[in-house]
Design a protein around this motif. Structure first.
Motif, PDB file in Angstrom:
ATOM      1  N   GLU A  76       0.810  -1.229   0.000  1.00  0.00           N
ATOM      2  CA  GLU A  76       0.000   0.000   0.000  1.00  0.00           C
ATOM      3  C   GLU A  76       0.840   1.275   0.000  1.00  0.00           C
ATOM      4  OE1 GLU A  76      -3.368   0.468  -0.390  1.00  0.00           O
ATOM      5  OE2 GLU A  76      -3.306  -1.653  -0.877  1.00  0.00           O
ATOM      6  N   ASP A  77       2.023   1.253   0.605  1.00  0.00           N
ATOM      7  CA  ASP A  77       2.860   2.451   0.643  1.00  0.00           C
ATOM      8  C   ASP A  77       3.278   2.893  -0.756  1.00  0.00           C
ATOM      9  OD1 ASP A  77       2.689   2.349   3.368  1.00  0.00           O
ATOM     10  OD2 ASP A  77       4.706   1.550   3.666  1.00  0.00           O
ATOM     11  N   ASN A  78       3.489   1.948  -1.649  1.00  0.00           N
ATOM     12  CA  ASN A  78       3.972   2.276  -2.989  1.00  0.00           C
ATOM     13  C   ASN A  78       2.859   2.526  -3.993  1.00  0.00           C
ATOM     14  OD1 ASN A  78       6.667   2.296  -2.395  1.00  0.00           O
ATOM     15  ND2 ASN A  78       6.982   0.167  -2.915  1.00  0.00           N
ATOM     16  N   LYS A  79       1.655   2.115  -3.689  1.00  0.00           N
ATOM     17  CA  LYS A  79       0.553   2.282  -4.635  1.00  0.00           C
ATOM     18  C   LYS A  79       0.376   3.734  -5.065  1.00  0.00           C
ATOM     19  CE  LYS A  79      -3.425  -0.250  -4.809  1.00  0.00           C
ATOM     20  NZ  LYS A  79      -4.707  -0.732  -4.263  1.00  0.00           N
ATOM     21  N   PRO A  80       0.317   4.704  -4.143  1.00  0.00           N
ATOM     22  CA  PRO A  80       0.156   6.099  -4.576  1.00  0.00           C
ATOM     23  C   PRO A  80       1.334   6.590  -5.426  1.00  0.00           C
ATOM     24  CG  PRO A  80      -0.273   5.893  -2.216  1.00  0.00           C
ATOM     25  CD  PRO A  80       0.264   4.583  -2.677  1.00  0.00           C
ATOM     26  N   LYS A  81       2.554   6.167  -5.070  1.00  0.00           N
ATOM     27  CA  LYS A  81       3.728   6.575  -5.849  1.00  0.00           C
ATOM     28  C   LYS A  81       3.646   6.033  -7.268  1.00  0.00           C
ATOM     29  CE  LYS A  81       6.660   6.229  -1.806  1.00  0.00           C
ATOM     30  NZ  LYS A  81       7.706   5.425  -1.175  1.00  0.00           N
ATOM     31  N   ILE A  82       3.266   4.771  -7.390  1.00  0.00           N
ATOM     32  CA  ILE A  82       3.184   4.147  -8.704  1.00  0.00           C
ATOM     33  C   ILE A  82       2.081   4.799  -9.532  1.00  0.00           C
ATOM     34  CG2 ILE A  82       2.591   2.000  -9.906  1.00  0.00           C
ATOM     35  CD1 ILE A  82       4.132   0.537  -7.611  1.00  0.00           C
ATOM     36  N   LEU A  83       0.927   5.018  -8.927  1.00  0.00           N
ATOM     37  CA  LEU A  83      -0.169   5.668  -9.655  1.00  0.00           C
ATOM     38  C   LEU A  83       0.209   7.072 -10.093  1.00  0.00           C
ATOM     39  CD1 LEU A  83      -3.222   4.429  -7.568  1.00  0.00           C
ATOM     40  CD2 LEU A  83      -2.648   3.830  -9.934  1.00  0.00           C
ATOM     41  N   SER A  84       0.903   7.807  -9.238  1.00  0.00           N
ATOM     42  CA  SER A  84       1.339   9.155  -9.590  1.00  0.00           C
ATOM     43  C   SER A  84       2.291   9.116 -10.786  1.00  0.00           C
ATOM     44  CB  SER A  84       2.021   9.800  -8.386  1.00  0.00           C
ATOM     45  OG  SER A  84       2.569  11.040  -8.744  1.00  0.00           O
ATOM     46  N   GLU A 105       8.651  -0.485 -13.312  1.00  0.00           N
ATOM     47  CA  GLU A 105       8.892  -1.928 -13.292  1.00  0.00           C
ATOM     48  C   GLU A 105       9.797  -2.316 -12.132  1.00  0.00           C
ATOM     49  OE1 GLU A 105      10.487  -2.921 -17.106  1.00  0.00           O
ATOM     50  OE2 GLU A 105       8.525  -2.957 -18.066  1.00  0.00           O
ATOM     51  N   ALA A 106      10.827  -1.529 -11.880  1.00  0.00           N
ATOM     52  CA  ALA A 106      11.742  -1.821 -10.773  1.00  0.00           C
ATOM     53  C   ALA A 106      11.017  -1.739  -9.434  1.00  0.00           C
ATOM     54  CB  ALA A 106      12.928  -0.865 -10.809  1.00  0.00           C
ATOM     55  N   MET A 107      10.151  -0.745  -9.286  1.00  0.00           N
ATOM     56  CA  MET A 107       9.379  -0.620  -8.047  1.00  0.00           C
ATOM     57  C   MET A 107       8.469  -1.826  -7.854  1.00  0.00           C
ATOM     58  SD  MET A 107       8.306   3.412  -8.167  1.00  0.00           S
ATOM     59  CE  MET A 107       7.433   3.412  -6.600  1.00  0.00           C
ATOM     60  N   LEU A 108       7.791  -2.224  -8.927  1.00  0.00           N
ATOM     61  CA  LEU A 108       6.881  -3.367  -8.844  1.00  0.00           C
ATOM     62  C   LEU A 108       7.641  -4.663  -8.560  1.00  0.00           C
ATOM     63  CD1 LEU A 108       4.525  -2.479 -11.816  1.00  0.00           C
ATOM     64  CD2 LEU A 108       3.899  -2.539  -9.384  1.00  0.00           C
ATOM     65  N   ASP A 114       8.601  -4.646  -4.928  1.00  0.00           N
ATOM     66  CA  ASP A 114       7.424  -4.955  -4.112  1.00  0.00           C
ATOM     67  C   ASP A 114       7.120  -6.452  -4.152  1.00  0.00           C
ATOM     68  OD1 ASP A 114       6.896  -2.441  -3.172  1.00  0.00           O
ATOM     69  OD2 ASP A 114       4.975  -2.212  -4.203  1.00  0.00           O
ATOM     70  N   HIS A 115       7.178  -7.014  -5.345  1.00  0.00           N
ATOM     71  CA  HIS A 115       6.863  -8.436  -5.490  1.00  0.00           C
ATOM     72  C   HIS A 115       7.844  -9.287  -4.683  1.00  0.00           C
ATOM     73  CE1 HIS A 115       5.296 -12.078  -7.198  1.00  0.00           C
ATOM     74  NE2 HIS A 115       6.508 -12.425  -7.619  1.00  0.00           N
ATOM     75  N   ILE A 116       9.120  -8.954  -4.777  1.00  0.00           N
ATOM     76  CA  ILE A 116      10.128  -9.718  -4.040  1.00  0.00           C
ATOM     77  C   ILE A 116       9.959  -9.490  -2.537  1.00  0.00           C
ATOM     78  CG2 ILE A 116      12.600  -9.920  -3.571  1.00  0.00           C
ATOM     79  CD1 ILE A 116      13.002  -9.345  -6.614  1.00  0.00           C
ATOM     80  N   ASP A 117       9.832  -8.239  -2.129  1.00  0.00           N
ATOM     81  CA  ASP A 117       9.717  -7.923  -0.702  1.00  0.00           C
ATOM     82  C   ASP A 117       8.459  -8.499  -0.071  1.00  0.00           C
ATOM     83  OD1 ASP A 117      12.090  -6.547  -0.617  1.00  0.00           O
ATOM     84  OD2 ASP A 117      11.180  -4.553  -0.680  1.00  0.00           O
ATOM     85  N   HIS A 118       7.393  -8.557  -0.835  1.00  0.00           N
ATOM     86  CA  HIS A 118       6.105  -8.951  -0.272  1.00  0.00           C
ATOM     87  C   HIS A 118       5.757 -10.396  -0.619  1.00  0.00           C
ATOM     88  CE1 HIS A 118       2.099  -8.163   1.344  1.00  0.00           C
ATOM     89  NE2 HIS A 118       1.597  -8.690   0.257  1.00  0.00           N
ATOM     90  N   CYS A 119       5.555 -10.674  -1.891  1.00  0.00           N
ATOM     91  CA  CYS A 119       5.044 -11.975  -2.325  1.00  0.00           C
ATOM     92  C   CYS A 119       6.081 -13.089  -2.188  1.00  0.00           C
ATOM     93  CB  CYS A 119       4.549 -11.889  -3.776  1.00  0.00           C
ATOM     94  SG  CYS A 119       3.263 -10.650  -4.010  1.00  0.00           S
ATOM     95  N   VAL A 120       7.283 -12.824  -2.686  1.00  0.00           N
ATOM     96  CA  VAL A 120       8.324 -13.859  -2.637  1.00  0.00           C
ATOM     97  C   VAL A 120       8.737 -14.109  -1.191  1.00  0.00           C
ATOM     98  CG1 VAL A 120      10.664 -14.467  -3.368  1.00  0.00           C
ATOM     99  CG2 VAL A 120       9.094 -13.386  -4.987  1.00  0.00           C
ATOM    100  N   ARG A 121       8.967 -13.046  -0.454  1.00  0.00           N
ATOM    101  CA  ARG A 121       9.356 -13.198   0.958  1.00  0.00           C
ATOM    102  C   ARG A 121       8.293 -13.977   1.723  1.00  0.00           C
ATOM    103  NH1 ARG A 121      13.096  -9.920   3.796  1.00  0.00           N
ATOM    104  NH2 ARG A 121      12.996  -8.512   2.011  1.00  0.00           N
TER     105      ARG A 121
END
Length: 93
Positions: free
Chosen positions: A5-13, A53-56, A59-66
């Motif tokens: 959720e922290d990165n969602k606004p940054k990515i949308l912006s 893409e790098a941000m996503l 996020d995927h590694i930090d959240h889903c993979v971890r």
């Protein structure tokens, strides 16, 4: 799993900014602007998308993979590894 959720606004912006840049490039084409100027803008667009893409990916590694690895679910771990390999192969093409 979803975006952190922290990165969602940054990515949308960033995506909204890119959307504006794409409209600007379309106007440049409509106005028959100098090709090198248009190419410069398309390169900037690619760079901006690469940052998203790098941000996503992070996020995927930090959240889903971890999460898959901390759960101990070997099947889920394998799926996450396969997903990463597949997306990285597509990127390399």
């Amino acid at each position: 799993m979803t975006l952190i959720e922290d990165n969602k606004p940054k990515i949308l912006s960033r995506l909204r900014r890119i959307e504006g840049q794409v409209r600007g490039v379309a106007r440049m084409v409509e106005q028959d602007r100098y090709c090198i100027d248009i190419l410069t803008q398309t390169q900037a667009l690619r760079a901006a998308l690469a940052r998203i893409e790098a941000m996503l990916l992070r996020d995927h590694i930090d959240h889903c993979v971890r999460s898959a690895f901390s759960s101990g679910d070997v099947e889920d771990q394998g799926r996450k590894i396969d997903e990463l390999v597949e997306v990285l192969q597509r990127t390399a093409r």
